[in-house]
Structure formats: C-alpha cells, structure tokens
Scaffold this motif. Structure first.
Motif, short mmCIF file in Angstrom:
data_model
loop_
_atom_site.label_atom_id
_atom_site.label_comp_id
_atom_site.label_asym_id
_atom_site.label_seq_id
_atom_site.Cartn_x
_atom_site.Cartn_y
_atom_site.Cartn_z
N TRP A 235 0.86 -1.19 0.00
CA TRP A 235 0.00 0.00 0.00
C TRP A 235 0.90 1.23 0.00
CZ3 TRP A 235 -5.21 0.63 -0.41
CH2 TRP A 235 -5.72 1.89 -0.13
N PRO A 236 0.55 2.28 -0.80
CA PRO A 236 -0.63 2.40 -1.67
C PRO A 236 -0.51 1.52 -2.91
CG PRO A 236 0.80 4.30 -1.92
CD PRO A 236 1.38 3.51 -0.80
N ALA A 237 -1.68 1.20 -3.48
CA ALA A 237 -1.71 0.25 -4.59
C ALA A 237 -2.38 0.79 -5.83
CB ALA A 237 -2.41 -1.03 -4.14
N LEU A 238 -3.42 1.62 -5.68
CA LEU A 238 -4.21 2.13 -6.80
C LEU A 238 -4.12 3.65 -6.86
CD1 LEU A 238 -7.49 0.02 -6.49
CD2 LEU A 238 -5.58 -0.38 -8.06
N GLU A 239 -4.06 4.17 -8.09
CA GLU A 239 -4.14 5.62 -8.28
C GLU A 239 -4.79 5.91 -9.63
OE1 GLU A 239 -1.41 9.67 -8.00
OE2 GLU A 239 -0.60 7.74 -7.33
N TRP A 240 -5.87 6.71 -9.61
CA TRP A 240 -6.58 7.07 -10.82
C TRP A 240 -6.02 8.34 -11.44
CZ3 TRP A 240 -9.03 4.30 -7.06
CH2 TRP A 240 -9.94 3.29 -7.44
N SER A 241 -6.22 8.51 -12.73
CA SER A 241 -5.95 9.78 -13.38
C SER A 241 -6.98 10.79 -12.90
CB SER A 241 -5.99 9.64 -14.90
OG SER A 241 -7.25 9.14 -15.31
N VAL A 242 -6.72 12.08 -13.11
CA VAL A 242 -7.58 13.12 -12.54
C VAL A 242 -9.01 13.04 -13.07
CG1 VAL A 242 -6.99 14.86 -14.29
CG2 VAL A 242 -7.65 15.59 -11.98
N ASP A 243 -9.20 12.54 -14.30
CA ASP A 243 -10.55 12.38 -14.86
C ASP A 243 -11.11 10.98 -14.63
OD1 ASP A 243 -8.86 10.98 -16.47
OD2 ASP A 243 -9.44 11.96 -18.35
N GLU A 244 -10.35 10.14 -13.90
CA GLU A 244 -10.73 8.77 -13.57
C GLU A 244 -10.93 7.88 -14.79
OE1 GLU A 244 -14.05 8.77 -10.89
OE2 GLU A 244 -12.93 9.72 -9.27
N LEU B 107 4.14 -2.88 -16.91
CA LEU B 107 5.57 -2.66 -16.76
C LEU B 107 6.09 -3.72 -15.79
CD1 LEU B 107 8.13 -0.85 -17.14
CD2 LEU B 107 7.38 0.41 -15.12
N GLU B 108 6.97 -4.58 -16.28
CA GLU B 108 7.49 -5.68 -15.46
C GLU B 108 8.79 -5.28 -14.78
OE1 GLU B 108 5.77 -8.37 -14.90
OE2 GLU B 108 4.18 -7.73 -16.27
N GLU B 109 8.69 -4.38 -13.80
CA GLU B 109 9.85 -3.96 -13.01
C GLU B 109 9.40 -3.68 -11.59
OE1 GLU B 109 13.20 -1.65 -14.70
OE2 GLU B 109 11.74 -1.01 -16.20
N ARG B 110 10.36 -3.83 -10.65
CA ARG B 110 10.04 -3.57 -9.25
C ARG B 110 9.97 -2.07 -9.01
NH1 ARG B 110 12.81 -3.11 -4.24
NH2 ARG B 110 14.80 -3.09 -5.35
N VAL B 111 8.79 -1.58 -8.63
CA VAL B 111 8.54 -0.15 -8.43
C VAL B 111 8.35 0.12 -6.94
CG1 VAL B 111 6.95 1.75 -8.88
CG2 VAL B 111 7.54 0.15 -10.71
N SER B 112 9.11 1.08 -6.40
CA SER B 112 8.97 1.40 -4.97
C SER B 112 8.05 2.60 -4.75
CB SER B 112 10.34 1.67 -4.36
OG SER B 112 10.94 2.81 -4.95
N ASP B 113 8.07 3.57 -5.65
CA ASP B 113 7.22 4.75 -5.53
C ASP B 113 6.66 5.11 -6.90
OD1 ASP B 113 7.87 5.80 -2.62
OD2 ASP B 113 9.80 5.32 -3.53
N PHE B 114 5.45 5.67 -6.91
CA PHE B 114 4.84 6.07 -8.19
C PHE B 114 3.90 7.25 -7.96
CE2 PHE B 114 1.76 3.39 -6.22
CZ PHE B 114 0.51 3.70 -6.74
N ALA B 115 3.62 7.99 -9.03
CA ALA B 115 2.72 9.15 -8.95
C ALA B 115 2.13 9.42 -10.32
CB ALA B 115 3.47 10.39 -8.46
N VAL B 116 0.81 9.66 -10.36
CA VAL B 116 0.10 9.99 -11.60
C VAL B 116 -0.08 11.50 -11.66
CG1 VAL B 116 -2.05 9.69 -12.88
CG2 VAL B 116 -1.08 7.77 -11.59
N SER B 117 0.22 12.09 -12.80
CA SER B 117 0.14 13.55 -12.94
C SER B 117 -1.32 14.01 -13.00
CB SER B 117 0.87 14.00 -14.21
OG SER B 117 0.18 13.56 -15.36
N PRO B 118 -1.61 15.23 -12.52
CA PRO B 118 -2.98 15.77 -12.55
C PRO B 118 -3.28 16.46 -13.88
CG PRO B 118 -1.56 17.28 -11.36
CD PRO B 118 -0.69 16.12 -11.78
N SER B 119 -2.92 15.84 -14.99
CA SER B 119 -3.09 16.45 -16.31
C SER B 119 -3.86 15.52 -17.23
CB SER B 119 -1.72 16.78 -16.91
OG SER B 119 -0.94 15.60 -17.00
N LYS B 120 -4.27 16.04 -18.38
CA LYS B 120 -4.93 15.27 -19.42
C LYS B 120 -4.15 15.47 -20.72
CE LYS B 120 -9.53 16.04 -17.41
NZ LYS B 120 -10.89 16.58 -17.68
#
Length: 607
Positions: free
Chosen positions: A141-150, A177-190
């Motif tokens: 956790w965290p596991a899920l993150e939506w784009s700003v427009d979902e 993406l088949e790689e070990r990811v420790s941190d991620f963030a989705v941009s608030p853009s379209k």
C-alpha cells in the motif's frame, strides 16, 4: 419606504446567492471513540453532529465534501457529509487503510492479509451506493491511483504495475511494466503521465522513468541515479514538470545519520533535467509546489539554521527567506498565501507570507506570525482565509488542541480535547471562493504564543576574538526579525510593528531578494591587490602596513612578550654551553656568543 424595501430585498437575494455559491466551511475532528463535525462561520466553530467511530483508522476526506470513517458499533465504513448526514454504509472489518478516487466516485478499502494469503484483502466500492466493483489480493500500500478524470487507473504490485480502464478494474490490462517499483505518482493532467521509481539493487543503478498513460511500453523520459532507495515524486498542477526528491537510507560519507537526499527537476516538454543545487550535504526537510505550478519552495539545511528558498521551474533561485528553525511549507489553495513553520520537535514558530508582495521594496511580504508548540497536523481552509493547526495523539498525549488562525496570524478560535487523534477540513472546490486580498490586522491585536515555554530573544554567542562568521550574522539577523522576537515585541508594545527589513537598494540585475548584495568587482580587485602587496613586503623582510601600528598599540604587552622571549633564548644558550663545544656547529657557536647581548637587553628592559 420604497428605498427601504428595495435594499431589504437586494440584501436578502445577495445573501442567498452568496450562501448558495459559497459552500459552508466545516472540519471533522476524530476523537477516541467519536468523530465530531464542526461548522465554521469565519469567527468561530460550532459542533453540528457526532458519530461513533473506530480510533485506529484515520478519517479520510473526499473531494465531494464528505469524510470517510469506520463505525465502531457495526463495524462498517461510512461517509459523513458537511451537513451531518451519513451516506452509504459499507460493512467491513479489520480495516487498515481507506482511499478515495480523485472525483470521489470510488472508495478503496485495504485490510490485513490472512495467514494463508489467498483471500482478497483489497476491495473497491462505489462511494455513492456501496456496491462492490472489484476485489484483489494486495500486499503493498498504496496500490491504486486514478488519473484526474478517472479514465485510467494504475495498480502497482510487488514486481510490476499495469494500467486498466478507470471504471473497469477487472478488465484486461491496457499495458504493463514488469519492473520492481517502490514509488509512483500519476500527474494531474490530461492526458495523464505516470512517474515510477525503480530503486538501486545489488550494485545496479536506480532510475526515475516517466510514461504517458496508458502506454507503459514506451519510456517518455528517464533519469538514472547511482544510488537511490526511495523518492517523493511531485508533479506540478499542469503536469509538465516533475520534482524528484531522491533519498538514500545510508550516507556513505558518514556525515548524516538520516542518509542523503537530493532534488531534481524533470521538464516534460523540453525533456531536460535540472539539479536543484542546495549546497553540499544539505538535507531536504520539505518541498511543495505552488498551486500555479510555476514555482516551488524548499526547506533544507541543518538545525537550527535551516534555509527556505523559492525556485522557478528551471531550478533558478527567486527568493531566499531568513534562516531559522523551520521544517514545513504549505501553500493555501489559491496560492497567494503560504506558511513556513517549524513543527514536531521544533518550537512551533509559524511565518505567514503574501506571494504577491514578496521582495517588494519596503515590504518583504511577511503578513504575520505566531507560535503553536508541538503541532502534528496543519491545513489551510478551502477558501485560503484560515489556517488550522492541531496537537494530536498518539504523538502528543497532553495539550491536545485545535487552533484556527486567520491568514494574517490573528487567533480566532481554539478548543482543548482530552484525546484528539486527527482533524481535517472538508473539501470544497477552490473555484467557488473568490481570491481576496489579505485583511489588515486590527489595531491592538497581539500575536499569540500557544503552548511550550516563553520565548525570549536570547543573546547570540560571539567568539572572544571578536570575529564573526556569515552564519553568526545570519542568526543575529534571524533573531531580530524572527516570529519569536516579533511575538515578544508585540506583547510588550501592544501594537503591530511589522516584519523584516526593506529590500536592499541595488542595481545588480542578478540580485536575489533575501540575500546580502554581492560585492562589486572593483572592491574585490582592490582587496586582492592589498593582500598581494602585504605578501610581497613579508618576503622582502619588511613589515606590512598596519603591522607596526599593531605593535605600538600596547607597549606594556610588547615589553612583557620580549622579556619572555629573551629568557627562553638565554635558557637555550645555557643548555648549549653544557654540551661538548667541539660537537657544536657554527650556528650554535654564534648563538652562544650572543649571550651577552641578550643579557644586556634583558637588564635594560627590567630596569
């Protein structure tokens, strides 16, 4: 009569329009066994409702103006609205985390895994109806993150991440993406961008990669790191610049117990990387983008002389704030006001600034300041007019309190609690509130220090030599213009005396407000020439100018020093005379011959 009726109806309809177009401000306080809802009228708060809740799960606000909490009696996850009504009820037990999607459409509940690890422990619900939409077995956790427009949703697992449609989480992956990811963030853009950190492992370099959702097969931008364990990935509001606060758990140089940290800017349009240079070994305490996405503030340095600096999107310094014990920065939703403060183990000094007046001649942009010790939670109201600070458990078991300040530092309301766990403003669209100028401080209103010891303007240590360093000068300047000094001055005089000093009158186009002006090239040249001349005179055996004056300043001290020198030389000669004279070299023999001169000079000085 007609004018009176006209003004009455005008005022009535204007008040009605204002009430409809401007949502009511409210905040929720989580206590030991309940959640209390308070409405805010601009001068004080009034409790409007109270519900039973589970203390171990922190309340979570949604963008729709509701707040999620775990009902202790059922148990179940419920949504509490600003008017006090309770929405959908979602039966759940052993809840660990709760999360809303950006528009508040979906609610994610994450629970503890069972011992076998084969039972789904993450469920996605419709926040409005409580209907189950998807279930997963999720370890991190965290596991899920939506784009700003979902429209899209990113799910990160132990060794991979993938993108699915935002309204069909169980559908076939759009990309992965088949790689070990420790941190991620989705941009608030379209369209939305996805930034991921791939940490260093077993001597392999780490990297930050940026993709355009949903295409995870193609890397849009990449920046490698020789060593990185984790990072804060911070997008600006337009989603065209990524701020990477990289961290390592261990400092290989041994200078810091907390490891290393660094700051980089990744510009998506130019595909360029800038290193935000803060100085060697300067640890970053906090960093935040301004809501306009064009600049950011970094708080960094070593205690107690921390620094705060405003940068633009090219990592260029715009303004240097006074040094002091600070570790937090927070912008108001409209972006004009911001707070720089020292919370946690620091003394709780809070500085409030106006961005539009920052660096203006005769006004450094500081609106006010106050002190609230041991703060663990803070947040601006959705209309940018009020700052809420709170002391919460379990970090602090005593003095649990909520305080609401005006944007200029005026104390408006406070309430004590036996045990306060968390407090948060209910969300409201920023666009529904007008961007207003700061209010002046009423005459006679004093700045307040809440909690902790009385603040005194202590003297700064100065070395016996009378010398000074740049750090000492900066601390002395901070002491005279700090919030602590201001609180003390205001309490003594009973009036607002202002902050800071006027901007330096300089014609240097590269001058940075807040920093001392650079010396002119001619001054540097003359100083260098003078130092070179003194060196040449020393080599020729001459005393540099000023050296003779130093000797003539204190004749008694000079005489005493000469007597001490002569006594030492005479003692050395006596030791030489005891040795075998045939074994002495020429210099030693000459030294013995000068004994008479030394004794005569010594007798003359003692006479």
């Amino acid at each position: 009569g007609i004018n009176a009726e006209f003004f009455f109806f005008f005022f009535f309809f204007f008040s009605l329009f204002f009430a409809i177009s401007h949502p009511t401000l409210a905040f929720a306080a989580q206590l030991r066994d309940t959640v209390e809802l308070y409405s805010w009228n601009g001068k004080g708060a009034e409790q409007t409702s109270q519900v039973a809740s589970e203390r171990d799960i922190q309340i979570v606000p949604a963008s729709t103006g509701t707040v999620a909490y775990v009902d202790k009696l059922l148990p179940a996850v419920k949504m509490l609205a600003a008017e006090g009504s309770v929405g959908a009820t979602i039966p759940e037990t052993k809840v660990v985390e709760v999360q809303f999607s950006p528009k508040g459409t979906y609610l994610v509940v994450w629970k503890r895994e069972d011992r076998q690890g084969n039972t789904p422990n993450m469920t996605v619900y419709s926040a409005g109806t409580g209907v189950v939409l998807a279930t997963f077995i999720q370890k991190r956790w965290p596991a899920l993150e939506w784009s700003v427009d979902e429209a899209h949703c990113v799910r990160v697992m132990s060794s991979s991440c993938y993108v699915v449609p935002g309204n069909a989480l169980l559908a076939t992956h759009e990309s992965s993406l088949e790689e070990r990811v420790s941190d991620f963030a989705v941009s608030p853009s379209k369209p939305a961008g996805l930034a991921v950190l791939i940490p260093s492992k077993e001597g392999q370099a780490g990297s930050v990669k940026v993709f355009q959702i949903p295409r995870l097969q193609t890397v849009y931008m990449c920046h490698p790191f020789a060593k990185v364990d984790s990072a804060d990935l911070l997008w600006n509001t337009p989603g065209n610049v990524l701020l990477v606060h990289s961290k390592t758990d261990v400092d290989d140089t041994g200078r810091s117990y907390y490891g290393n940290s660094d700051l980089y800017l990744l510009a998506m349009i130019q595909k360029k990387v800038w290193h935000v240079r803060l100085g060697s070994g300067e640890r970053v305490h906090d960093v935040q983008w301004a809501p306009n996405g064009q600049e950011f503030i970094v708080v960094y340095g070593e205690m107690p002389g921390n620094k705060a600096t405003l940068f633009n999107c090219q990592a260029e310094m715009i303004y240097q704030f006074p040094i002091g014990p600070r570790n937090k920065v927070t912008f108001s939703p409209h972006g004009r006001f911001f707070m720089i403060a020292g919370f946690g183990n620091l003394n709780g000094e809070i500085d409030l600034w106006d961005r539009q007046k920052l660096g203006a001649k005769g006004n450094m942009g500081k609106m006010g300041g106050m002190i609230h010790s041991s703060v663990t939670a803070h947040q601006w109201s959705p209309d940018s007019r009020y700052l809420l600070t709170a002391v919460c458990a379990p970090r602090m078991r005593v003095d649990n309190r909520i305080v609401v300040w005006k944007h200029n530092g005026q104390l408006l309301w406070q309430k004590d609690f036996v045990e306060l766990l968390h407090v948060v403003w209910l969300s409201a669209p920023v666009s529904t509130f007008p961007a207003r100028d700061p209010s002046p401080v009423p005459l006679g209103v004093q700045r307040i220090a809440i909690g902790g010891k009385t603040v005194t303007n202590a003297q700064v240590y100065r070395p016996k030599s009378g010398g000074s360093t740049g750090v000492q000068d900066a601390i002395r300047n901070y002491k005279s213009n700090s919030t602590s000094a201001f609180v003390a001055r205001t309490a003594a005089t009973g009036r607002f005396e202002g902050f800071g000093t006027a901007k330096q009158d300089t014609k240097d186009p590269n001058y940075i407000p807040g920093l001392p002006p650079k010396k002119k090239p001619q001054e540097k040249k003359e100083k260098k020439k003078k130092a070179s001349k003194n060196e040449n005179e020393k080599e020729k055996g001459k005393e540099p100018k000023g050296a003779k004056q130093e000797k003539e300043k204190d004749p008694e001290a000079t005489t005493a020093q000469r007597i001490k020198t002569l006594n030492k030389k005479i003692k050395d000669i006596e030791e030489l005379r005891k040795k075998d004279q045939s074994a002495l070299d020429m210099n030693q023999k000459k030294k013995i011959e000068s004994l008479g001169d030394y004794e005569a000079e010594l007798a003359k000085l003692k006479a």
